[in-house]
Design an enzyme around this catalytic site. Structure first.
Site, mmCIF file in Angstrom:
data_model
loop_
_atom_site.group_PDB
_atom_site.id
_atom_site.type_symbol
_atom_site.label_atom_id
_atom_site.label_comp_id
_atom_site.label_asym_id
_atom_site.label_seq_id
_atom_site.Cartn_x
_atom_site.Cartn_y
_atom_site.Cartn_z
ATOM 1 N N GLY A 96 77.152 -6.792 7.351
ATOM 2 C CA GLY A 96 76.955 -7.508 8.610
ATOM 3 C C GLY A 96 75.485 -7.762 8.868
ATOM 4 O O GLY A 96 74.616 -7.022 8.407
ATOM 5 N N LYS A 129 77.465 0.364 -6.646
ATOM 6 C CA LYS A 129 76.909 1.227 -5.592
ATOM 7 C C LYS A 129 76.941 2.699 -6.024
ATOM 8 O O LYS A 129 76.039 3.466 -5.685
ATOM 9 C CB LYS A 129 77.686 1.019 -4.297
ATOM 10 C CG LYS A 129 77.364 -0.359 -3.678
ATOM 11 C CD LYS A 129 78.326 -0.716 -2.585
ATOM 12 C CE LYS A 129 77.995 -2.076 -1.997
ATOM 13 N NZ LYS A 129 79.097 -2.610 -1.184
ATOM 14 N N GLY A 134 64.908 -15.685 1.265
ATOM 15 C CA GLY A 134 66.284 -15.850 1.740
ATOM 16 C C GLY A 134 66.361 -15.690 3.247
ATOM 17 O O GLY A 134 65.771 -14.768 3.805
ATOM 18 N N LEU A 135 67.082 -16.634 3.863
ATOM 19 C CA LEU A 135 67.219 -16.596 5.322
ATOM 20 C C LEU A 135 68.683 -16.824 5.681
ATOM 21 O O LEU A 135 69.022 -17.624 6.543
ATOM 22 C CB LEU A 135 66.340 -17.715 5.931
ATOM 23 C CG LEU A 135 65.621 -17.444 7.247
ATOM 24 C CD1 LEU A 135 64.969 -16.087 7.315
ATOM 25 C CD2 LEU A 135 64.617 -18.559 7.525
ATOM 26 N N VAL A 183 73.256 -0.061 -0.427
ATOM 27 C CA VAL A 183 74.508 0.704 -0.413
ATOM 28 C C VAL A 183 74.933 0.936 1.027
ATOM 29 O O VAL A 183 74.145 1.445 1.839
ATOM 30 C CB VAL A 183 74.359 2.073 -1.126
ATOM 31 C CG1 VAL A 183 75.666 2.858 -1.077
ATOM 32 C CG2 VAL A 183 73.923 1.889 -2.570
HETATM 33 N N1 LIG Z 1 75.751 -9.884 4.035
HETATM 34 C C1 LIG Z 1 75.789 -8.572 4.128
HETATM 35 O O1 LIG Z 1 76.384 -8.014 5.064
HETATM 36 C C2 LIG Z 1 75.095 -7.721 3.103
HETATM 37 C C3 LIG Z 1 75.209 -6.308 3.172
HETATM 38 C C4 LIG Z 1 74.502 -5.522 2.250
HETATM 39 C C5 LIG Z 1 73.730 -6.133 1.269
HETATM 40 N N2 LIG Z 1 73.681 -7.507 1.212
HETATM 41 C C6 LIG Z 1 72.871 -8.099 0.166
HETATM 42 O O2 LIG Z 1 71.818 -8.861 0.789
HETATM 43 C C7 LIG Z 1 71.504 -9.994 0.004
HETATM 44 C C8 LIG Z 1 71.608 -11.269 0.853
HETATM 45 O O3 LIG Z 1 72.932 -11.413 1.331
HETATM 46 P P1 LIG Z 1 73.309 -12.509 2.444
HETATM 47 O O4 LIG Z 1 74.706 -12.197 2.846
HETATM 48 O O5 LIG Z 1 72.260 -12.578 3.479
HETATM 49 O O6 LIG Z 1 73.287 -13.846 1.567
HETATM 50 P P2 LIG Z 1 73.392 -15.354 2.091
HETATM 51 O O7 LIG Z 1 73.870 -15.405 3.493
HETATM 52 O O8 LIG Z 1 74.117 -16.129 1.052
HETATM 53 O O9 LIG Z 1 71.859 -15.855 2.107
HETATM 54 C C9 LIG Z 1 71.115 -16.060 0.945
HETATM 55 C C10 LIG Z 1 69.813 -16.762 1.323
HETATM 56 O O10 LIG Z 1 68.995 -16.842 0.172
HETATM 57 C C11 LIG Z 1 68.589 -18.190 -0.058
HETATM 58 N N3 LIG Z 1 68.593 -18.386 -1.499
HETATM 59 C C12 LIG Z 1 69.545 -18.034 -2.394
HETATM 60 N N4 LIG Z 1 69.188 -18.364 -3.647
HETATM 61 C C13 LIG Z 1 67.970 -18.953 -3.537
HETATM 62 C C14 LIG Z 1 67.074 -19.523 -4.463
HETATM 63 N N5 LIG Z 1 67.339 -19.544 -5.779
HETATM 64 N N6 LIG Z 1 65.905 -20.033 -3.989
HETATM 65 C C15 LIG Z 1 65.624 -19.985 -2.678
HETATM 66 N N7 LIG Z 1 66.423 -19.471 -1.737
HETATM 67 C C16 LIG Z 1 67.590 -18.963 -2.169
HETATM 68 C C17 LIG Z 1 69.611 -19.064 0.653
HETATM 69 O O11 LIG Z 1 68.977 -20.292 1.012
HETATM 70 P P3 LIG Z 1 69.747 -21.479 1.804
HETATM 71 O O12 LIG Z 1 70.045 -20.902 3.161
HETATM 72 O O13 LIG Z 1 68.775 -22.573 1.900
HETATM 73 O O14 LIG Z 1 70.969 -21.748 1.011
HETATM 74 C C18 LIG Z 1 69.976 -18.182 1.855
HETATM 75 O O15 LIG Z 1 69.076 -18.416 2.911
HETATM 76 C C19 LIG Z 1 72.458 -9.933 -1.203
HETATM 77 O O16 LIG Z 1 71.812 -9.289 -2.270
HETATM 78 C C20 LIG Z 1 73.605 -9.090 -0.713
HETATM 79 O O17 LIG Z 1 74.290 -8.422 -1.756
HETATM 80 C C21 LIG Z 1 74.321 -8.298 2.100
#
Ligand SMILES: NC(=O)c1ccc[n+]([C@@H]2O[C@H](COP(=O)([O-])OP(=O)(O)OC[C@H]3O[C@@H](n4cnc5c(N)ncnc54)[C@H](OP(=O)(O)O)[C@@H]3O)[C@@H](O)[C@H]2O)c1
Length: 433
Positions: free
Chosen positions: A301, A204, A11-12, A131
């Site tokens: 974030g 959480k 994931g990126l 969390v």
């Molecule tokens: N965002 C936050 O602030 C935050 C805070 C705490 C925890 N988290 C946790 O961190 C994790 C990631 O969050 P995020 O906000 O970074 O998510 P996001 O922005 O939606 O990014 C998800 C990434 O994973 C890739 N991906 C998803 N499903 C895939 C699959 N089946 N095969 C290959 N690649 C896949 C996507 O690829 P594409 O780019 O090609 O679509 C994207 O690059 C989650 O578990 C979330 O609960 C996030």
């Protein structure tokens, strides 16, 4: 020359990009702290074209490229959801690769299984970012507070709902209006259910309780409510009475048993959690020796969350150097016993619509008196021609008694319960000495 540790990242998106940034920007410090150079070798994404201009690291849509690469030592899972993330993590651990994840859903629901597989394969599995994003609360619980007997963990662990409640309080806006604003700003998802119904916060609390109390509080045992029933009127009246409404997750140990809740809670205005606003998070920990402590900061974030992920990577690197991998986040564990409902003390804020006729109020007081619940504060305002809005703050009673009184209320059509929130009893830090 220092040995290199290669990372494969799944994931990126928001967090993945942040991890890339921090590993690059802080590489000198990370290298000094760990004794290794660390870098991402390959990233798994869904659409390569989307990321080609973002980075020069190797991109793939085939997870096998990462999982079968013997040069990759650590997997960072930041793709989200349960599957295929769980399957990829299990495969990685079974091939001897260490794993760092930010995935709260996965850790809350399958954390024990993943931890067991990690242990069997002498691999690390860390999840600090799962969390409260950038707040290092899990490590604080398992390391810094390891010597203490933690009695209670209570916090604002969902940034979306805290943003919404802050806006409602500051601007007098309705739930619907602030939800639309949060969605427009990207703080709330198109389907906000997990956030606004308290599901995210409950997950959480499962993770926090596991590390704070060494017990597995099942999700189904956490009494879970959300903010859909909170109105601008509730917020305003609560404030007049000396309280601030926040979506609180709490887990408490009582004589070797545990109970947990998520829901809107009235906190005394002077309580430190009352001042935690916007999308910020805070976790309030009470220990029998340390007393009350609070950990505050950004709950999500790109860079805050990535900081926690990279801290986990640093821990893994140190463990590799010291040959101590596979030890797990915490060894602290004992039998999970849930607190009986009659042993949980609570105090409620109730908002009712009552038919405006002689005797209805008497029925209400008799109903609560029958369950030995008294009223601490009562406010009555006309609602429409035939009914009145009545706000009550009850005295403390057992949850069993309170819920029985409320069940009686719900069977009487003259009294319609519109909202029921917990009220926090005064804590040490809100008392004057
Ligand atoms: N965002 C936050 O602030 C935050 C805070 C705490 C925890 N988290 C946790 O961190 C994790 C990631 O969050 P995020 O906000 O970074 O998510 P996001 O922005 O939606 O990014 C998800 C990434 O994973 C890739 N991906 C998803 N499903 C895939 C699959 N089946 N095969 C290959 N690649 C896949 C996507 O690829 P594409 O780019 O090609 O679509 C994207 O690059 C989650 O578990 C979330 O609960 C996030």
């Amino acid at each position: 020359m220092k040995k290199r540790l290669n990372i494969g990242i799944l994931g990126l998106g928001t967090v993945g990009s942040g991890v890339l940034h921090i590993l690059k920007e802080h590489q000198e410090k990370i290298s000094q702290v760990t004794g290794y150079t660390m870098g991402i070798k390959t990233a798994l994404v869904r659409q390569i074209e989307k990321h080609q201009n973002q980075t020069d690291i190797h991109l793939t849509t085939d997870v096998e490229t990462i999982l079968k690469d013997p040069e990759i030592h650590i997997i960072v899972e930041v793709m989200g959801s349960i599957e295929p993330a769980k399957d990829y993590i299990l495969q990685a651990l079974k091939q001897g690769k260490h794993v760092v994840t930010a995935n709260k859903d996965l850790i809350a629901l399958h954390g024990n299984e993943l931890t067991q597989v990690a242990k069997e394969n002498h691999c690390d599995l860390y999840y600090e970012a799962s969390v409260a994003g950038g707040i290092p609360i899990l490590r604080a619980l398992v390391d810094s507070l390891a010597a203490d007997n933690i009695k209670k963990v209570m916090g604002i662990v969902n940034g979306t709902t805290n943003f919404m409640l802050t806006k409602m309080a500051k601007n007098g806006l309705s739930y619907e209006a602030v939800l639309a604003e949060a969605q427009a700003l990207g703080f709330a998802e198109a389907d906000p259910t997990n956030d606004v119904d308290g599901i995210d916060a409950a997950r959480k609390m499962v993770i926090l309780s596991r590390l704070a109390f060494g017990m597995n509080l099942p999700l189904s045992a956490i009494s879970t409510g959300g903010i859909r029933s909170v109105t601008a009127t509730d917020i305003q009246i609560a404030h007049q009475l000396g309280y601030t409404i926040k979506l609180i997750g709490a887990a408490e140990e009582q004589n070797g048993t545990i109970h947990g809740m998520v829901g809107p809670m009235l906190l005394p205005n002077e309580h430190p959690l009352s001042g935690v606003n916007n999308e910020n998070n805070a976790v309030f920990v009470t220990g029998s020796s340390v007393g009350e402590t609070m950990f505050y900061g950004p709950g999500a974030g790109e860079l805050p969350t990535a900081t926690s992920v990279v801290s986990d990577l640093i821990t893994v690197a140190k463990n590799i150097r010291m040959h101590t991998t596979g030890d797990g986040f915490s060894h602290y564990q004992h039998e999970t016993k849930l607190t009986a409902k009659e042993d949980i003390q609570a105090k409620y804020y109730l908002r009712l619509n009552m038919t405006d006729q002689t005797g209805t109020f008497l029925k209400l007081t008799q109903l609560f008196a029958a369950h030995q619940i008294g009223f601490e504060q009562i406010i009555q305002q006309p609602f429409d021609q035939n009914s009145a809005m009545v706000i009550i703050i009850t005295h403390q009673g057992s949850k069993e008694q309170l819920d029985q009184a409320i069940a009686g209320l719900e069977s009487d059509s003259d009294m319609v319960l519109k909202a029921r929130f917990d009220v926090l009893e005064e804590s040490i830090c809100t008392k004057d000495y």
